[in-house]
Write an enzyme that holds these catalytic residues in place. Structure first.
Site, PDB file in Angstrom:
ATOM      1  N   GLU A 309      16.547   3.179  18.034  1.00 21.71           N
ATOM      2  CA  GLU A 309      15.840   3.297  19.316  1.00 21.71           C
ATOM      3  C   GLU A 309      14.643   2.344  19.388  1.00 21.71           C
ATOM      4  O   GLU A 309      13.555   2.700  19.840  1.00 21.71           O
ATOM      5  CB  GLU A 309      15.367   4.736  19.538  1.00 21.71           C
ATOM      6  CG  GLU A 309      16.505   5.745  19.470  1.00 21.71           C
ATOM      7  CD  GLU A 309      16.080   7.167  19.750  1.00 21.71           C
ATOM      8  OE1 GLU A 309      16.674   7.777  20.654  1.00 21.71           O
ATOM      9  OE2 GLU A 309      15.158   7.670  19.101  1.00 21.71           O
ATOM     10  N   CYS A 393      14.359  15.139  25.095  1.00 22.76           N
ATOM     11  CA  CYS A 393      13.023  14.603  25.342  1.00 22.76           C
ATOM     12  C   CYS A 393      12.869  14.072  26.771  1.00 22.76           C
ATOM     13  O   CYS A 393      11.830  14.259  27.412  1.00 22.76           O
ATOM     14  CB  CYS A 393      12.701  13.504  24.342  1.00 22.76           C
ATOM     15  SG  CYS A 393      13.968  12.235  24.230  1.00 22.76           S
TER      16      CYS A 393
HETATM   17 ZN   LIG Z   1      13.646  10.593  25.754  1.00 19.17          ZN
END
Ligand SMILES: [Zn+2]
Length: 639
Positions: A309, A393
């Site tokens: 990420e 998230c």
């Molecule tokens: Zn996220």
């Protein structure tokens, strides 16, 4: 510093920050009226927040607290950072209570706060993963032993941000008190000569600065500085993924996990706002330049790699496999907002606006009930939004951003008032030199560029009430023009800066701002290899894309090319995608009939492919993937 009981200041309160150039307005000083962002916020309130609460029940985030509180038996469920999903939702719901009070929503929020109070240990610690898990690796005796992976301080940070929002929006101190007890516990545990380590996922840094701003407790600011100063010493393994690869002031480029990097730069900016440490601001400016000149998609999306990420190398900006996590784009808005408060520079407001329109709301469906985690720039027709994620998230992060969006519209300083974003709204505040002022903005932004500002009330106390109204001239705009009370404004007007109109403002004064919002073709730096030979289309603050369901006679997006010599025509489509301005561009479909059964072929000289002229229809990028699974592309081959 004086402690304010209920300042109701928004997502960052810089009213007492000694090194802030601009003061964020208090939460209730900006009211969105009927318009683009008001519609998004209404969807958030009506759909996303109730939907989110149900998902938190389904996912176990709320039951984890119930078990920790001793209200029921059970085991820990969900990801180890599930607490943070609930805290982000609580932050969004708190903002909504300030926007318009609702007894039912208030009682749901209060129930969660009471649950957190019961779940909190007597020493102040609260993290359901460590409280409920009983394995060799994780149990309450093992707390604070795996800071690299375990998100305890990350969850604490989200708790503090939610509690500060709840306190400012409701004047209720209960959640803030829970946070102070936890922060005190963390302060007793961490610091020079105590446990000297840092969290693998930054977040608590900016949260501690906000907790300091809300309580006046300087230990929280010192603790934020400790977590920033001790990063990069290899205490948690030294990897960019955990933002531990170098001391923060020595950073030369944006690196590692994008959300962690951007939460860290946000926290560093908050620390600068309180300390004025020039080395921090120099570093932040250097990192911002690196991000915006070499590591950002045209949508404002950042964090190009799925792998870890993370930020990619310079110019590593793929189309189909770009990651661009919704949270990273929200984090970019948070950072740009803080940089704007620190410097007053238009470039930060420009990128904040661009990312809000293209990077943030691309992450949520028009109905508020499905989400993107990565935000690709091309689809072959297999991508769709998800109702929720195991690692959830992004959805509550979108909710808290949209619920607090009006807070990013305007600021003030000793000279006057600055307007950064445009939409129908009313701004009511008091200025140091100008007294009380109330003004209304009317516009059809982002679809049309005309903004009319009317002063509805202004203190008129003679010479002393002269103050400066600063209006942002977007960096993407051209031919700006301002008319004040019917007379042409003769001061400096440059895209990418603020028009500073200084006068004694009186009730009934008007300002008309306009600029060109013509469609623009953009090309990428030649080193952005996947965009070579292509253009992207923008209009105003919006990036456009082609989605296959809009193309005439079944034309395939992958067969399309565009003619950049003919200006696209905009057309308002009330009935589509909640009402959007589409762009009709001259283009062509290229025949692929000779490609059947071949992946590669020999180039034959003098043989041009057969093309059919068509009108391509482009929609705003944020609105794609709302009508089913269709191919989509932002970058279009140029004729
Ligand atoms: Zn996220």
């Amino acid at each position: 510093m004086t402690v304010k009981s209920n300042s109701s200041s928004g997502v960052v309160d810089t009213s007492s920050s000694p090194f802030a150039k601009l003061i964020a307005l208090a939460f209730k000083e900006v009211h969105l009226k009927d318009g683009f962002w008001a519609a998004w916020r209404a969807t958030t309130r009506r759909e996303a927040i109730p939907y989110g609460q149900q998902k938190l029940i389904d996912s176990g985030a709320i039951s984890n607290l119930e078990v920790a509180a001793g209200r029921r038996d059970g085991a820990f469920r969900n990801m180890r950072f599930a607490d943070s999903d609930l805290y982000k939702w609580l932050e969004a719901a708190s903002y909504e209570l300030a926007n318009s009070w609702d007894d039912e929503l208030a009682s749901r929020v209060t129930a969660c706060v009471e649950l957190a109070a019961e779940a909190q240990r007597s020493d102040g610690y609260l993290n359901t993963y460590y409280q409920l898990t009983n394995t060799q690796l994780a149990n309450i005796e093992k707390r604070w032993t795996d800071l690299r992976h375990d998100h305890e301080l990350y969850c604490a940070g989200h708790m503090f941000q939610a509690a500060v929002a709840h306190f400012r929006c409701t004047a209720d101190t209960r959640f803030l008190d829970i946070s102070k007890r936890f922060a005190d516990h963390i302060d007793e545990t961490f610091g020079p000569g105590k446990l000297e380590s840092v969290p693998g996922h930054p977040e608590i840094e900016m949260a501690l600065v906000e907790l300091y701003r809300s309580t006046g407790e300087k230990r929280y600011l010192d603790l934020a500085r400790f977590f920033i100063d001790y990063r990069g010493r290899g205490l948690i393994g030294g990897s960019p993924y955990h933002q531990d690869h170098c001391p923060v002031r020595e950073a030369r480029e944006m690196a590692g996990h994008a959300v962690r990097q951007l939460y860290l730069t946000s926290g560093m900016t908050d620390l600068y706002l309180e300390t004025g440490e020039s080395a921090l601001l120099e570093t932040l400016n250097r990192l911002w330049s690196d991000m915006t000149t070499e590591k950002m998609s045209i949508t404002g999306g950042v964090g190009a790699r799925h792998d870890r990420e993370s930020f990619g190398e310079s110019y590593e900006l793929p189309n189909d496999r770009v990651y661009n996590e919704t949270c990273a784009q929200i984090a970019s808005v948070m950072w740009n907002w803080r940089m704007l408060l620190a410097t007053g520079e238009c470039r930060f407001a420009d990128l904040m606006e661009w990312t809000l329109y293209n990077g943030v709301i691309s992450g949520i469906s028009l109905d508020g009930k499905s989400y993107f985690y990565p935000n690709p720039l091309v689809s072959r027709g297999t991508i769709e939004r998800s109702g929720w994620f195991d690692c959830a998230c992004c959805p509550p992060n979108v909710m808290r951003t949209l619920a607090s969006l009006h807070n990013y519209f305007a600021t003030k300083d000793a000279n006057g008032l600055q307007i950064h974003l445009y939409d129908n709204c009313e701004i009511e505040t008091s200025l140091p030199e100008g007294g009380e002022v109330r003004m209304v903005l009317e516009t059809d932004y982002p679809w049309n560029p005309d903004v009319k500002l009317t002063v509805k009330a202004a203190a008129e106390t003679g010479k002393k009430s002269e103050w400066t109204l600063s209006m942002r001239i977007p960096g993407w705009s051209s031919h700006p023009r301002i008319v004040v009370n019917g007379a042409e404004y003769s001061g400096e007007l440059a895209p990418g800066s603020y028009a500073e109109i200084r006068r004694v403002w009186r009730t009934g004064d008007t300002v008309d701002l306009t600029f060109s919002m013509s469609p623009i073709f953009h090309e990428a730096h030649p080193y952005v290899e996947p965009a070579r030979g292509c253009v992207a289309l923008t209009r105003g603050p919006l990036v456009y894309c082609l989605e296959e369901c809009d193309q005439e006679s079944g034309g395939k997006v992958m067969d399309c090319g565009i003619d950049t010599d003919t200006p696209p025509q905009n057309q308002w489509r009330e009935d589509q995608l909640g009402g959007v301005m589409t762009l009709d561009a001259k283009g062509f479909h290229e025949s692929r009939e000779n490609w059947q059964g071949k992946l590669y072929r020999r180039v034959e000289a003098g043989k041009a492919p057969s093309r059919t002229n068509v009108t391509l229809k482009a929609i705003p990028y944020y609105a794609w993937a709302n009508r089913g699974k269709y191919p989509m592309s932002v970058w279009i081959p140029r004729a």
